[in-house]
Every structure is written in C-alpha cells, then in structure tokens.
Design a protein around this motif. Sequence first.
Motif, PDB file in Angstrom:
ATOM      1  N   UNK A 143       0.835  -1.193   0.000  1.00  0.00           N
ATOM      2  CA  UNK A 143       0.000   0.000   0.000  1.00  0.00           C
ATOM      3  C   UNK A 143       0.873   1.248   0.000  1.00  0.00           C
ATOM      4  N   UNK A 144       0.280   2.333  -0.428  1.00  0.00           N
ATOM      5  CA  UNK A 144       0.833   3.657  -0.172  1.00  0.00           C
ATOM      6  C   UNK A 144      -0.220   4.473   0.556  1.00  0.00           C
ATOM      7  N   UNK A 150       2.635   5.956   9.518  1.00  0.00           N
ATOM      8  CA  UNK A 150       3.034   4.554   9.671  1.00  0.00           C
ATOM      9  C   UNK A 150       4.539   4.339   9.778  1.00  0.00           C
ATOM     10  N   UNK A 151       5.332   5.349   9.422  1.00  0.00           N
ATOM     11  CA  UNK A 151       6.777   5.191   9.551  1.00  0.00           C
ATOM     12  C   UNK A 151       7.219   5.140  11.014  1.00  0.00           C
ATOM     13  N   UNK A 167     -17.919 -13.793   5.756  1.00  0.00           N
ATOM     14  CA  UNK A 167     -17.692 -14.876   6.714  1.00  0.00           C
ATOM     15  C   UNK A 167     -16.199 -15.103   7.001  1.00  0.00           C
ATOM     16  N   UNK A 168     -15.325 -14.236   6.494  1.00  0.00           N
ATOM     17  CA  UNK A 168     -13.876 -14.470   6.579  1.00  0.00           C
ATOM     18  C   UNK A 168     -13.161 -13.306   7.246  1.00  0.00           C
ATOM     19  N   UNK A 169     -12.047 -13.615   7.884  1.00  0.00           N
ATOM     20  CA  UNK A 169     -11.157 -12.587   8.419  1.00  0.00           C
ATOM     21  C   UNK A 169      -9.719 -13.057   8.260  1.00  0.00           C
ATOM     22  N   UNK A 170      -8.974 -12.384   7.389  1.00  0.00           N
ATOM     23  CA  UNK A 170      -7.600 -12.775   7.095  1.00  0.00           C
ATOM     24  C   UNK A 170      -6.590 -11.918   7.836  1.00  0.00           C
ATOM     25  N   UNK A 171      -5.326 -12.405   7.826  1.00  0.00           N
ATOM     26  CA  UNK A 171      -4.225 -11.696   8.482  1.00  0.00           C
ATOM     27  C   UNK A 171      -2.969 -11.835   7.633  1.00  0.00           C
ATOM     28  N   UNK A 172      -2.279 -10.695   7.419  1.00  0.00           N
ATOM     29  CA  UNK A 172      -1.010 -10.677   6.692  1.00  0.00           C
ATOM     30  C   UNK A 172      -0.028  -9.767   7.424  1.00  0.00           C
ATOM     31  N   UNK A 173       1.222 -10.173   7.448  1.00  0.00           N
ATOM     32  CA  UNK A 173       2.255  -9.364   8.092  1.00  0.00           C
ATOM     33  C   UNK A 173       2.707  -8.215   7.196  1.00  0.00           C
ATOM     34  N   UNK A 174       3.151  -7.163   7.843  1.00  0.00           N
ATOM     35  CA  UNK A 174       3.832  -6.069   7.160  1.00  0.00           C
ATOM     36  C   UNK A 174       5.315  -6.414   7.105  1.00  0.00           C
ATOM     37  N   UNK A 175       5.917  -6.349   5.910  1.00  0.00           N
ATOM     38  CA  UNK A 175       7.335  -6.675   5.766  1.00  0.00           C
ATOM     39  C   UNK A 175       8.225  -5.462   5.996  1.00  0.00           C
ATOM     40  N   UNK A 176       7.789  -4.277   5.548  1.00  0.00           N
ATOM     41  CA  UNK A 176       8.627  -3.088   5.681  1.00  0.00           C
ATOM     42  C   UNK A 176       7.769  -1.844   5.528  1.00  0.00           C
ATOM     43  N   UNK A 177       8.223  -0.763   6.162  1.00  0.00           N
ATOM     44  CA  UNK A 177       7.580   0.543   6.039  1.00  0.00           C
ATOM     45  C   UNK A 177       8.664   1.561   5.722  1.00  0.00           C
ATOM     46  N   UNK A 178       8.440   2.373   4.695  1.00  0.00           N
ATOM     47  CA  UNK A 178       9.429   3.380   4.308  1.00  0.00           C
ATOM     48  C   UNK A 178       8.708   4.599   3.762  1.00  0.00           C
ATOM     49  N   UNK A 182       5.941  13.114   3.078  1.00  0.00           N
ATOM     50  CA  UNK A 182       4.690  13.239   2.337  1.00  0.00           C
ATOM     51  C   UNK A 182       3.976  11.908   2.101  1.00  0.00           C
ATOM     52  N   UNK A 183       4.742  10.839   1.923  1.00  0.00           N
ATOM     53  CA  UNK A 183       4.157   9.565   1.504  1.00  0.00           C
ATOM     54  C   UNK A 183       4.829   8.407   2.226  1.00  0.00           C
ATOM     55  N   UNK A 184       4.030   7.403   2.569  1.00  0.00           N
ATOM     56  CA  UNK A 184       4.547   6.176   3.175  1.00  0.00           C
ATOM     57  C   UNK A 184       4.226   4.996   2.271  1.00  0.00           C
ATOM     58  N   UNK A 185       5.206   4.131   2.103  1.00  0.00           N
ATOM     59  CA  UNK A 185       5.030   2.882   1.367  1.00  0.00           C
ATOM     60  C   UNK A 185       5.053   1.732   2.365  1.00  0.00           C
ATOM     61  N   UNK A 186       4.027   0.918   2.331  1.00  0.00           N
ATOM     62  CA  UNK A 186       3.920  -0.251   3.206  1.00  0.00           C
ATOM     63  C   UNK A 186       4.042  -1.492   2.331  1.00  0.00           C
TER      64      UNK A 186
END
Length: 577
Positions: A143-144, A150-151, A167-178, A182-186
């Motif tokens: 994401x951006x 988020x940094x 009926x679903x709820x998923x989970x994913x890890x964040x690998x890096x934030x930079x 002005x802008x954050x890349x996740x």
Amino acid sequence: MIFVDPSGDDTGPGTVERPFATLQRARDAARPGTVVTLRAGTYRLTDTFLLTAAHSGVVYQAQSYGTPDQEEVVISGGREITDWTASDDGTRQGTHHGTHHGGIHRAETPGPAPRQLYAHGHRVERAALPLDGHALVRTADGYTTKGAGPQLWLGDVEFVYRGAYPWSEGRCRVAAVSGDADTTTITMAAPAFEQATRLYHSILTWEGPGAGESYGVDSPTSAENSPAFLTEGTFATVGTVLHYRPRGAEPPAGVVAPVLETLLHAQGVHNITFRGITFADATWLRPSTPQGFLHYHGNGYYDGGGMETVTFAEGQGQVTVPGDNASMPGNLIFEDTSRVTLESCRFVRLGAVAVEFRGKGADNTVRDSEITEVAGGGLVIGEGARDHHVENNHIHHIGLDYRGSPAILVTGTRDTVIAHNQVNDVPHAGIVVYEGRGTQVVNNLVHDTMRVLADGGGIYVSGPQGDSHANGALIRGNVVRDTITPYNFGLYTDYGAAYVTVEANVVHRADAPVVLTVWPPLEHVVFLGNVWDADPGEAPDGVVLKDNTTLPAASFATDPRAVAITEAAGRRPPRPR
C-alpha cells in the motif's frame, strides 16, 4: 494408584507420601487400570505430552475429583515472565498520536514472540490501531498512504482484514515501512499478500454484505502488534522483546506467555480418561509467518495450491475459494483414538482450536466441560470419526483472534451426537456441521453468536448429511436466539444440505430464523414443528414445511410449546460421580 505433585520428585516411588513431579514420569510408570492422581498446582510442560497405544487404559484425574475438596490442577504450556524492565525508550517516538504513553514495561520473551499474553489468568489484548481513517491505496506488493504516520510503527505489524468475505477474516504481516514526510510505502509479506489479493476477490450481485466486485485486501480494518499502538492493558512485540502496558500503575505480575503449540497429542490410544483438569496456555504461530492466515470459512484457511472460482445460480455472482483448505490445528489433539473421555475438564487460554479429534477414532466423549478464552475454535471432530459424543459442555468466548472460528465443528463424521451444550458469545457460527452422516444436534442452547462476522448462523449445516432421512442429520429441540450481526440465520441449512430434519426447535431474535433458498439448493430438508418469530416464506422444491408456528416476540416466554422446548435445552447438572 500413582500420585503426582509439582513439588514432587521423579526419582521417588510415586506414592501419596512421595509423589512424582511430572506427567511424563507418571505416564511411563502407569499400567492399564492405573489411576494417576494429580495434586494441586500448575504443571508447566516443556514439551508436548505424548500418549501412544502403549499408554492406554489409564485415568488422569485431579485429587479428590468429584468432591467438594477437589484440587485445582492446571496443565500449562506457558512460561511466567518476571524479569521486567520499566522503559519509555522508543515509546515516545513510536506513539501513533505523537504523544508520550508512560507505564511501559519490557521483557525478553521466553520463546517465539507470543501472539497471546495473559496476566493473572486473564487475556491481555494485543495492541491494535483501527485503519478506518487511513486512506490506503493498494499496490502490487502492499500500500501507499499520505503522510509519515506509519513510519513510526515498530514491531512485526500485522494487518487484519475483517469481512474480507462476510464470513472471513484474514491476516497478513507487514514486511517493511518506508517513505518521506509526504508519503509512506507499506510493503506486505510474501507470499501472503499476493495470495490474499487473489483469494479475497468476489463479484456478488445479491442483496447483502459484500455485494459488487471487491478485493478484500483493499480495506484492511486494523493493524496490530506495534508499541506505537499500546494503550492501557495491551501488549506488542518487537522481535523477541515484549512491550506491555499494564492497567494502572502496578508493575507486571502473574504474566504468562504461551510457548507450546500442542499441549497434548494422543495417538492410537484407547480407554483414556481425563477428569477435573484444566488445560491452558498454548499458542499457534502460523499466522506470524510470511504465509499469514488467509482464513476462508470455519477453521479452514488457504495454505497454498490452487484456487477455484465458484459461480452462483441466478446471476448472483462468483467468489474465489481455496482448492483445498487447510485446518487450524488443535492445542490438544486426539488422533485415531477410541473411548477417550474428557470429563469435567476446562480448556482455557488457548491459541488455536482448543480440542481436536483427528483421524478414524471411535466412541470418544467430551462432557461436563468448559471451553473458553480461546483464540480459535472450540472443538473439532474431523473426517473419519464415528460415534463421538459432545454432551453437557459450556463453550463460550472463543474465536477471540480468528473470528470465523465456530464453537463446535464436525466434518466427515458418522453418528456424532451434540447434545445439551450451551454455546454463546461466538464471533461467527455456533455449531457447524459439514458433510457427514447421522449427525444429531439436539437440545442445545445457542445464543449470542454471529457477533462479528456475517453470513452464518447459530447452527449451520452444509452439504449432504446421509442418503435418507433415517441416516441423515437431526436438528431437534435446540433453542437458538440472539444471532447478532446482519445477514444471518438462526438455523442455517446451506450449500446443498440434504437429508436434514429440523424439528421442534425454538428460533428467535435472528436476522431471519431459517433460510430456504440457497445455492446449491436444499434437497430433502424438512422443517417440522418449529417455533420461530418470522414466517420463512414458501418452501421451494426439496424443502418441506409442516406444523411450524410463528410467534410474536412477547409470546416466547409463555407459549407452552416454546416453553417446553426451552426448558429441555441447554446444560444439565453433571451426573453424580
């Protein structure tokens, strides 16, 4: 008789005067017909307690079981954390509001970074930040977003996708934030994010949750596990360092982190009984990996391999589903076991499914027990099981982390009986019956289900249940009330359910009491003598409605038929010991 005490000595004879110290020593000394008596205390396991066929024919029970003097016995897979350091380091700069939060304590974790934490026997919530106000734009690998907020996140942050399907709820890890001012890349962890993007894709034209074309990963609902998110009474981890902000000004005490994933694994045993024992403090670490937890339905999740597109009839659209589900494991596993009895036990503070019967076992029983404060499902009886009984249990406050998890799930079984249980405070379905044969769900009290996710029911039955009504499923004498979220059904026969008799149940305070038109359609489903608070409409082909009664809300407490069914449902006093 063999005696065990946490303060005992494994070099002793295991007598009442000189008890053993560990379960493993008692197991190895026991012979068929032996009663192993556990004295009060907490038995902290360093490894899974393993039972094989050679350990059959033994009873494990609390001292003075079944009397007013019964002692409290806990078998735990956790470690107490005592070496705390008061710390404000990193918290001031890592607070998502940019303000200082005091009272943070740090400690090294006693094992892998925990997903759950308990203080004085009660759950400590994982620190979380709602993402409703964050304008996240999905990219190929994450994401951006505007701004630098988020940094400031530290730790192994995890995104939660509540309602990826209704009926679903998923989970994913964040690998890096930079990023910059002005802008954050996740950047999200691989392969989970790419797989989640494909899995949670639907085109739905029905009237209800999720309608339209959607990608479930477009809208993560919250982020978890950063010191930046800490509030009073929460924790987060950064690597192997635990950050905990207790309630009030008290220093941390009585804090336990679960370490073991499997407390007990019994394989091929027979005639084993556990009485009056609490099993506690286990975890499940799969969701913390780069594969994440791509939940689909019930305890099932995507674990790689193919995906399929399911197209609904009548132009209702299509969804993507796993080609082959994996299933959340049990913290206690009984595999290919026969005549195992879990009686008046307690299963608490667990991180996956509490209890799982796996394989071709027969005549296993869970009765007069409690399952509560569980991250995932309560009880699973799986493919190949025969003649299992789930009787007179209280299963509540489960699915605390994995919110699609049901309290009781049976799949691929023959002649399972689920009777006189109380099921309540569940985030999705209460009792789930997938394809099987001869299942009986009778005289249960099921209330306050569907508290978080949608499109489910208090009792959910899916797929063929036999090849005649004589060996099909019987859903009788249950009380199902207070099915909470929108688009739910108190009694939900779904996805080609066949040879199901739904008889003499009380169903009220749901979005709708039952559903008659589903895809694939119902076949040989009979609704007979039920009492509910809304007319379900005309029966389609394959469904019979007979002698059912629709009552106004105020009449359920006085109508003789409703009162009789209600009084016969739910738990009964345990049998005399």
